[in-house]
Design an enzyme around this catalytic site. Structure first.
Site, PDB file in Angstrom:
ATOM      1  N   ASP A  85       0.816  -1.219   0.000  1.00 34.54           N
ATOM      2  CA  ASP A  85       0.000   0.000   0.000  1.00 34.54           C
ATOM      3  C   ASP A  85       0.849   1.267   0.000  1.00 34.54           C
ATOM      4  OD1 ASP A  85      -2.711  -0.456  -0.114  1.00 34.54           O
ATOM      5  OD2 ASP A  85      -2.932  -0.750   2.043  1.00 34.54           O
ATOM      6  N   LYS A 113      -0.554  -0.476  -4.358  1.00 34.02           N
ATOM      7  CA  LYS A 113      -1.992  -0.180  -4.318  1.00 34.02           C
ATOM      8  C   LYS A 113      -2.204   1.192  -3.699  1.00 34.02           C
ATOM      9  CE  LYS A 113      -4.907  -2.160  -1.099  1.00 34.02           C
ATOM     10  NZ  LYS A 113      -5.458  -0.973  -0.410  1.00 34.02           N
ATOM     11  N   GLU A 177     -14.143  -2.569  -1.483  1.00 36.32           N
ATOM     12  CA  GLU A 177     -14.338  -2.798  -0.049  1.00 36.32           C
ATOM     13  C   GLU A 177     -15.712  -2.324   0.401  1.00 36.32           C
ATOM     14  OE1 GLU A 177     -11.113  -1.463   2.410  1.00 36.32           O
ATOM     15  OE2 GLU A 177     -12.194  -1.928   4.261  1.00 36.32           O
TER      16      GLU A 177
END
Ligand code: KIV
Length: 263
Positions: A85, A113, A177
């Site tokens: 991330d 990401k 998500e």
């Protein structure tokens, strides 16, 4: 024959053939275990902040934290694909995103990401041969409230548009998500890149979970998590038992000790 390192091409091929397994991973031991279990993708998520480092929110996670944990995970991996991330405020501009991403790749990530709709960042990173995973739906770095996203017509349409535009910009994978299963299914059908869900129901191309939630190590229980067992409670029992045995001098017996004659 030695197992080969998974690449994005391998993972992309799974889209139509088999479900993709992804778990968050923050350290060497778990990386080894997941790699041996042939988990497809290990996500060095910024959830390391709240799950491992004791931070109050994802916003406290630094690039230095992410580099440290990415290196630890990379040391334990032979075949799994590693995604790291970009933490909060390390991708404020495409140029800053590129610098941050290059450091994560040097630390051992196979792809990076980031959260949100930033096609310019995707374009710049892919132009520099950095593979990009995007993240839509609930965005933990900036969400004021952790509630289900894309529940009205306008935000559902926006999610579809954003997902398609990010794929068009060059994203290699998308994580969605906390969105309704029906919406996640439609996104999965519309995109040709893999769509991985967390709290997004059963019909994505794969699932990602926070490993501590799956193990039952987290205090809270979430609707979107199917705990394998109550690891937290078991560990608590082990620590209590350890203390008791040390106090009673029964933890070690003669076989655990080193000996010398003539003393
Ligand atoms: O940081 C993380 O663990 C994540 C998952 C919630 C997908 O981004």
């Amino acid at each position: 024959m030695l197992n080969q390192k998974k690449t994005l091409d391998t993972i992309k091929q799974y889209k139509s053939n088999q479900q993709i397994s992804m778990l968050t991973c923050y350290d060497y031991v778990f990386a080894q275990l997941m790699d041996e279990a042939d988990i497809d993708c290990l996500l060095v998520g910024d959830s390391v902040g709240t799950n491992v480092l004791g931070y109050a929110s994802e916003q406290e996670v630094t690039l230095a934290d992410m580099l440290h944990h990415t290196k630890a995970v990379a040391r334990g991996v032979q075949t799994s694909f590693i995604i790291s991330d970009l933490p909060y405020q390390t991708y404020e501009t495409p140029e800053q995103a590129l610098q941050s991403a290059q450091l994560l790749i040097e630390a051992g990530a196979d792809a990076v990401k980031f959260e949100g709709f930033y096609p310019d960042i995707v374009r710049l990173l892919t132009a520099h041969n950095i593979q990009v995973v995007c993240h839509l739906g609930l965005l933990p770095q900036t969400a004021l409230k952790k509630s289900v996203q894309a529940v009205d017509k306008a935000s559902i349409q926006q999610l579809y548009r954003h997902a398609c535009d990010l794929e068009y910009a060059g994203a290699s994978m998308l994580i969605v998500e906390l969105i309704p299963e029906e919406v996640a299914k439609e996104v999965t059908n519309r995109l040709s890149i893999p769509v991985i869900g967390i709290g997004a129901g059963r019909f994505c191309d794969g699932q990602v979970q926070i490993v501590y939630d799956v193990l039952g190590l987290t205090k809270r229980q979430f609707k979107h998590v199917n705990r394998f067992f109550a690891f937290r409670e078991r560990l608590a029992e082990v620590f209590v038992a350890y203390k008791k045995r040390v106090q009673q001098q029964t933890y070690l017996d003669i076989t655990h000790s080193f000996h010398v004659d003539g003393v």
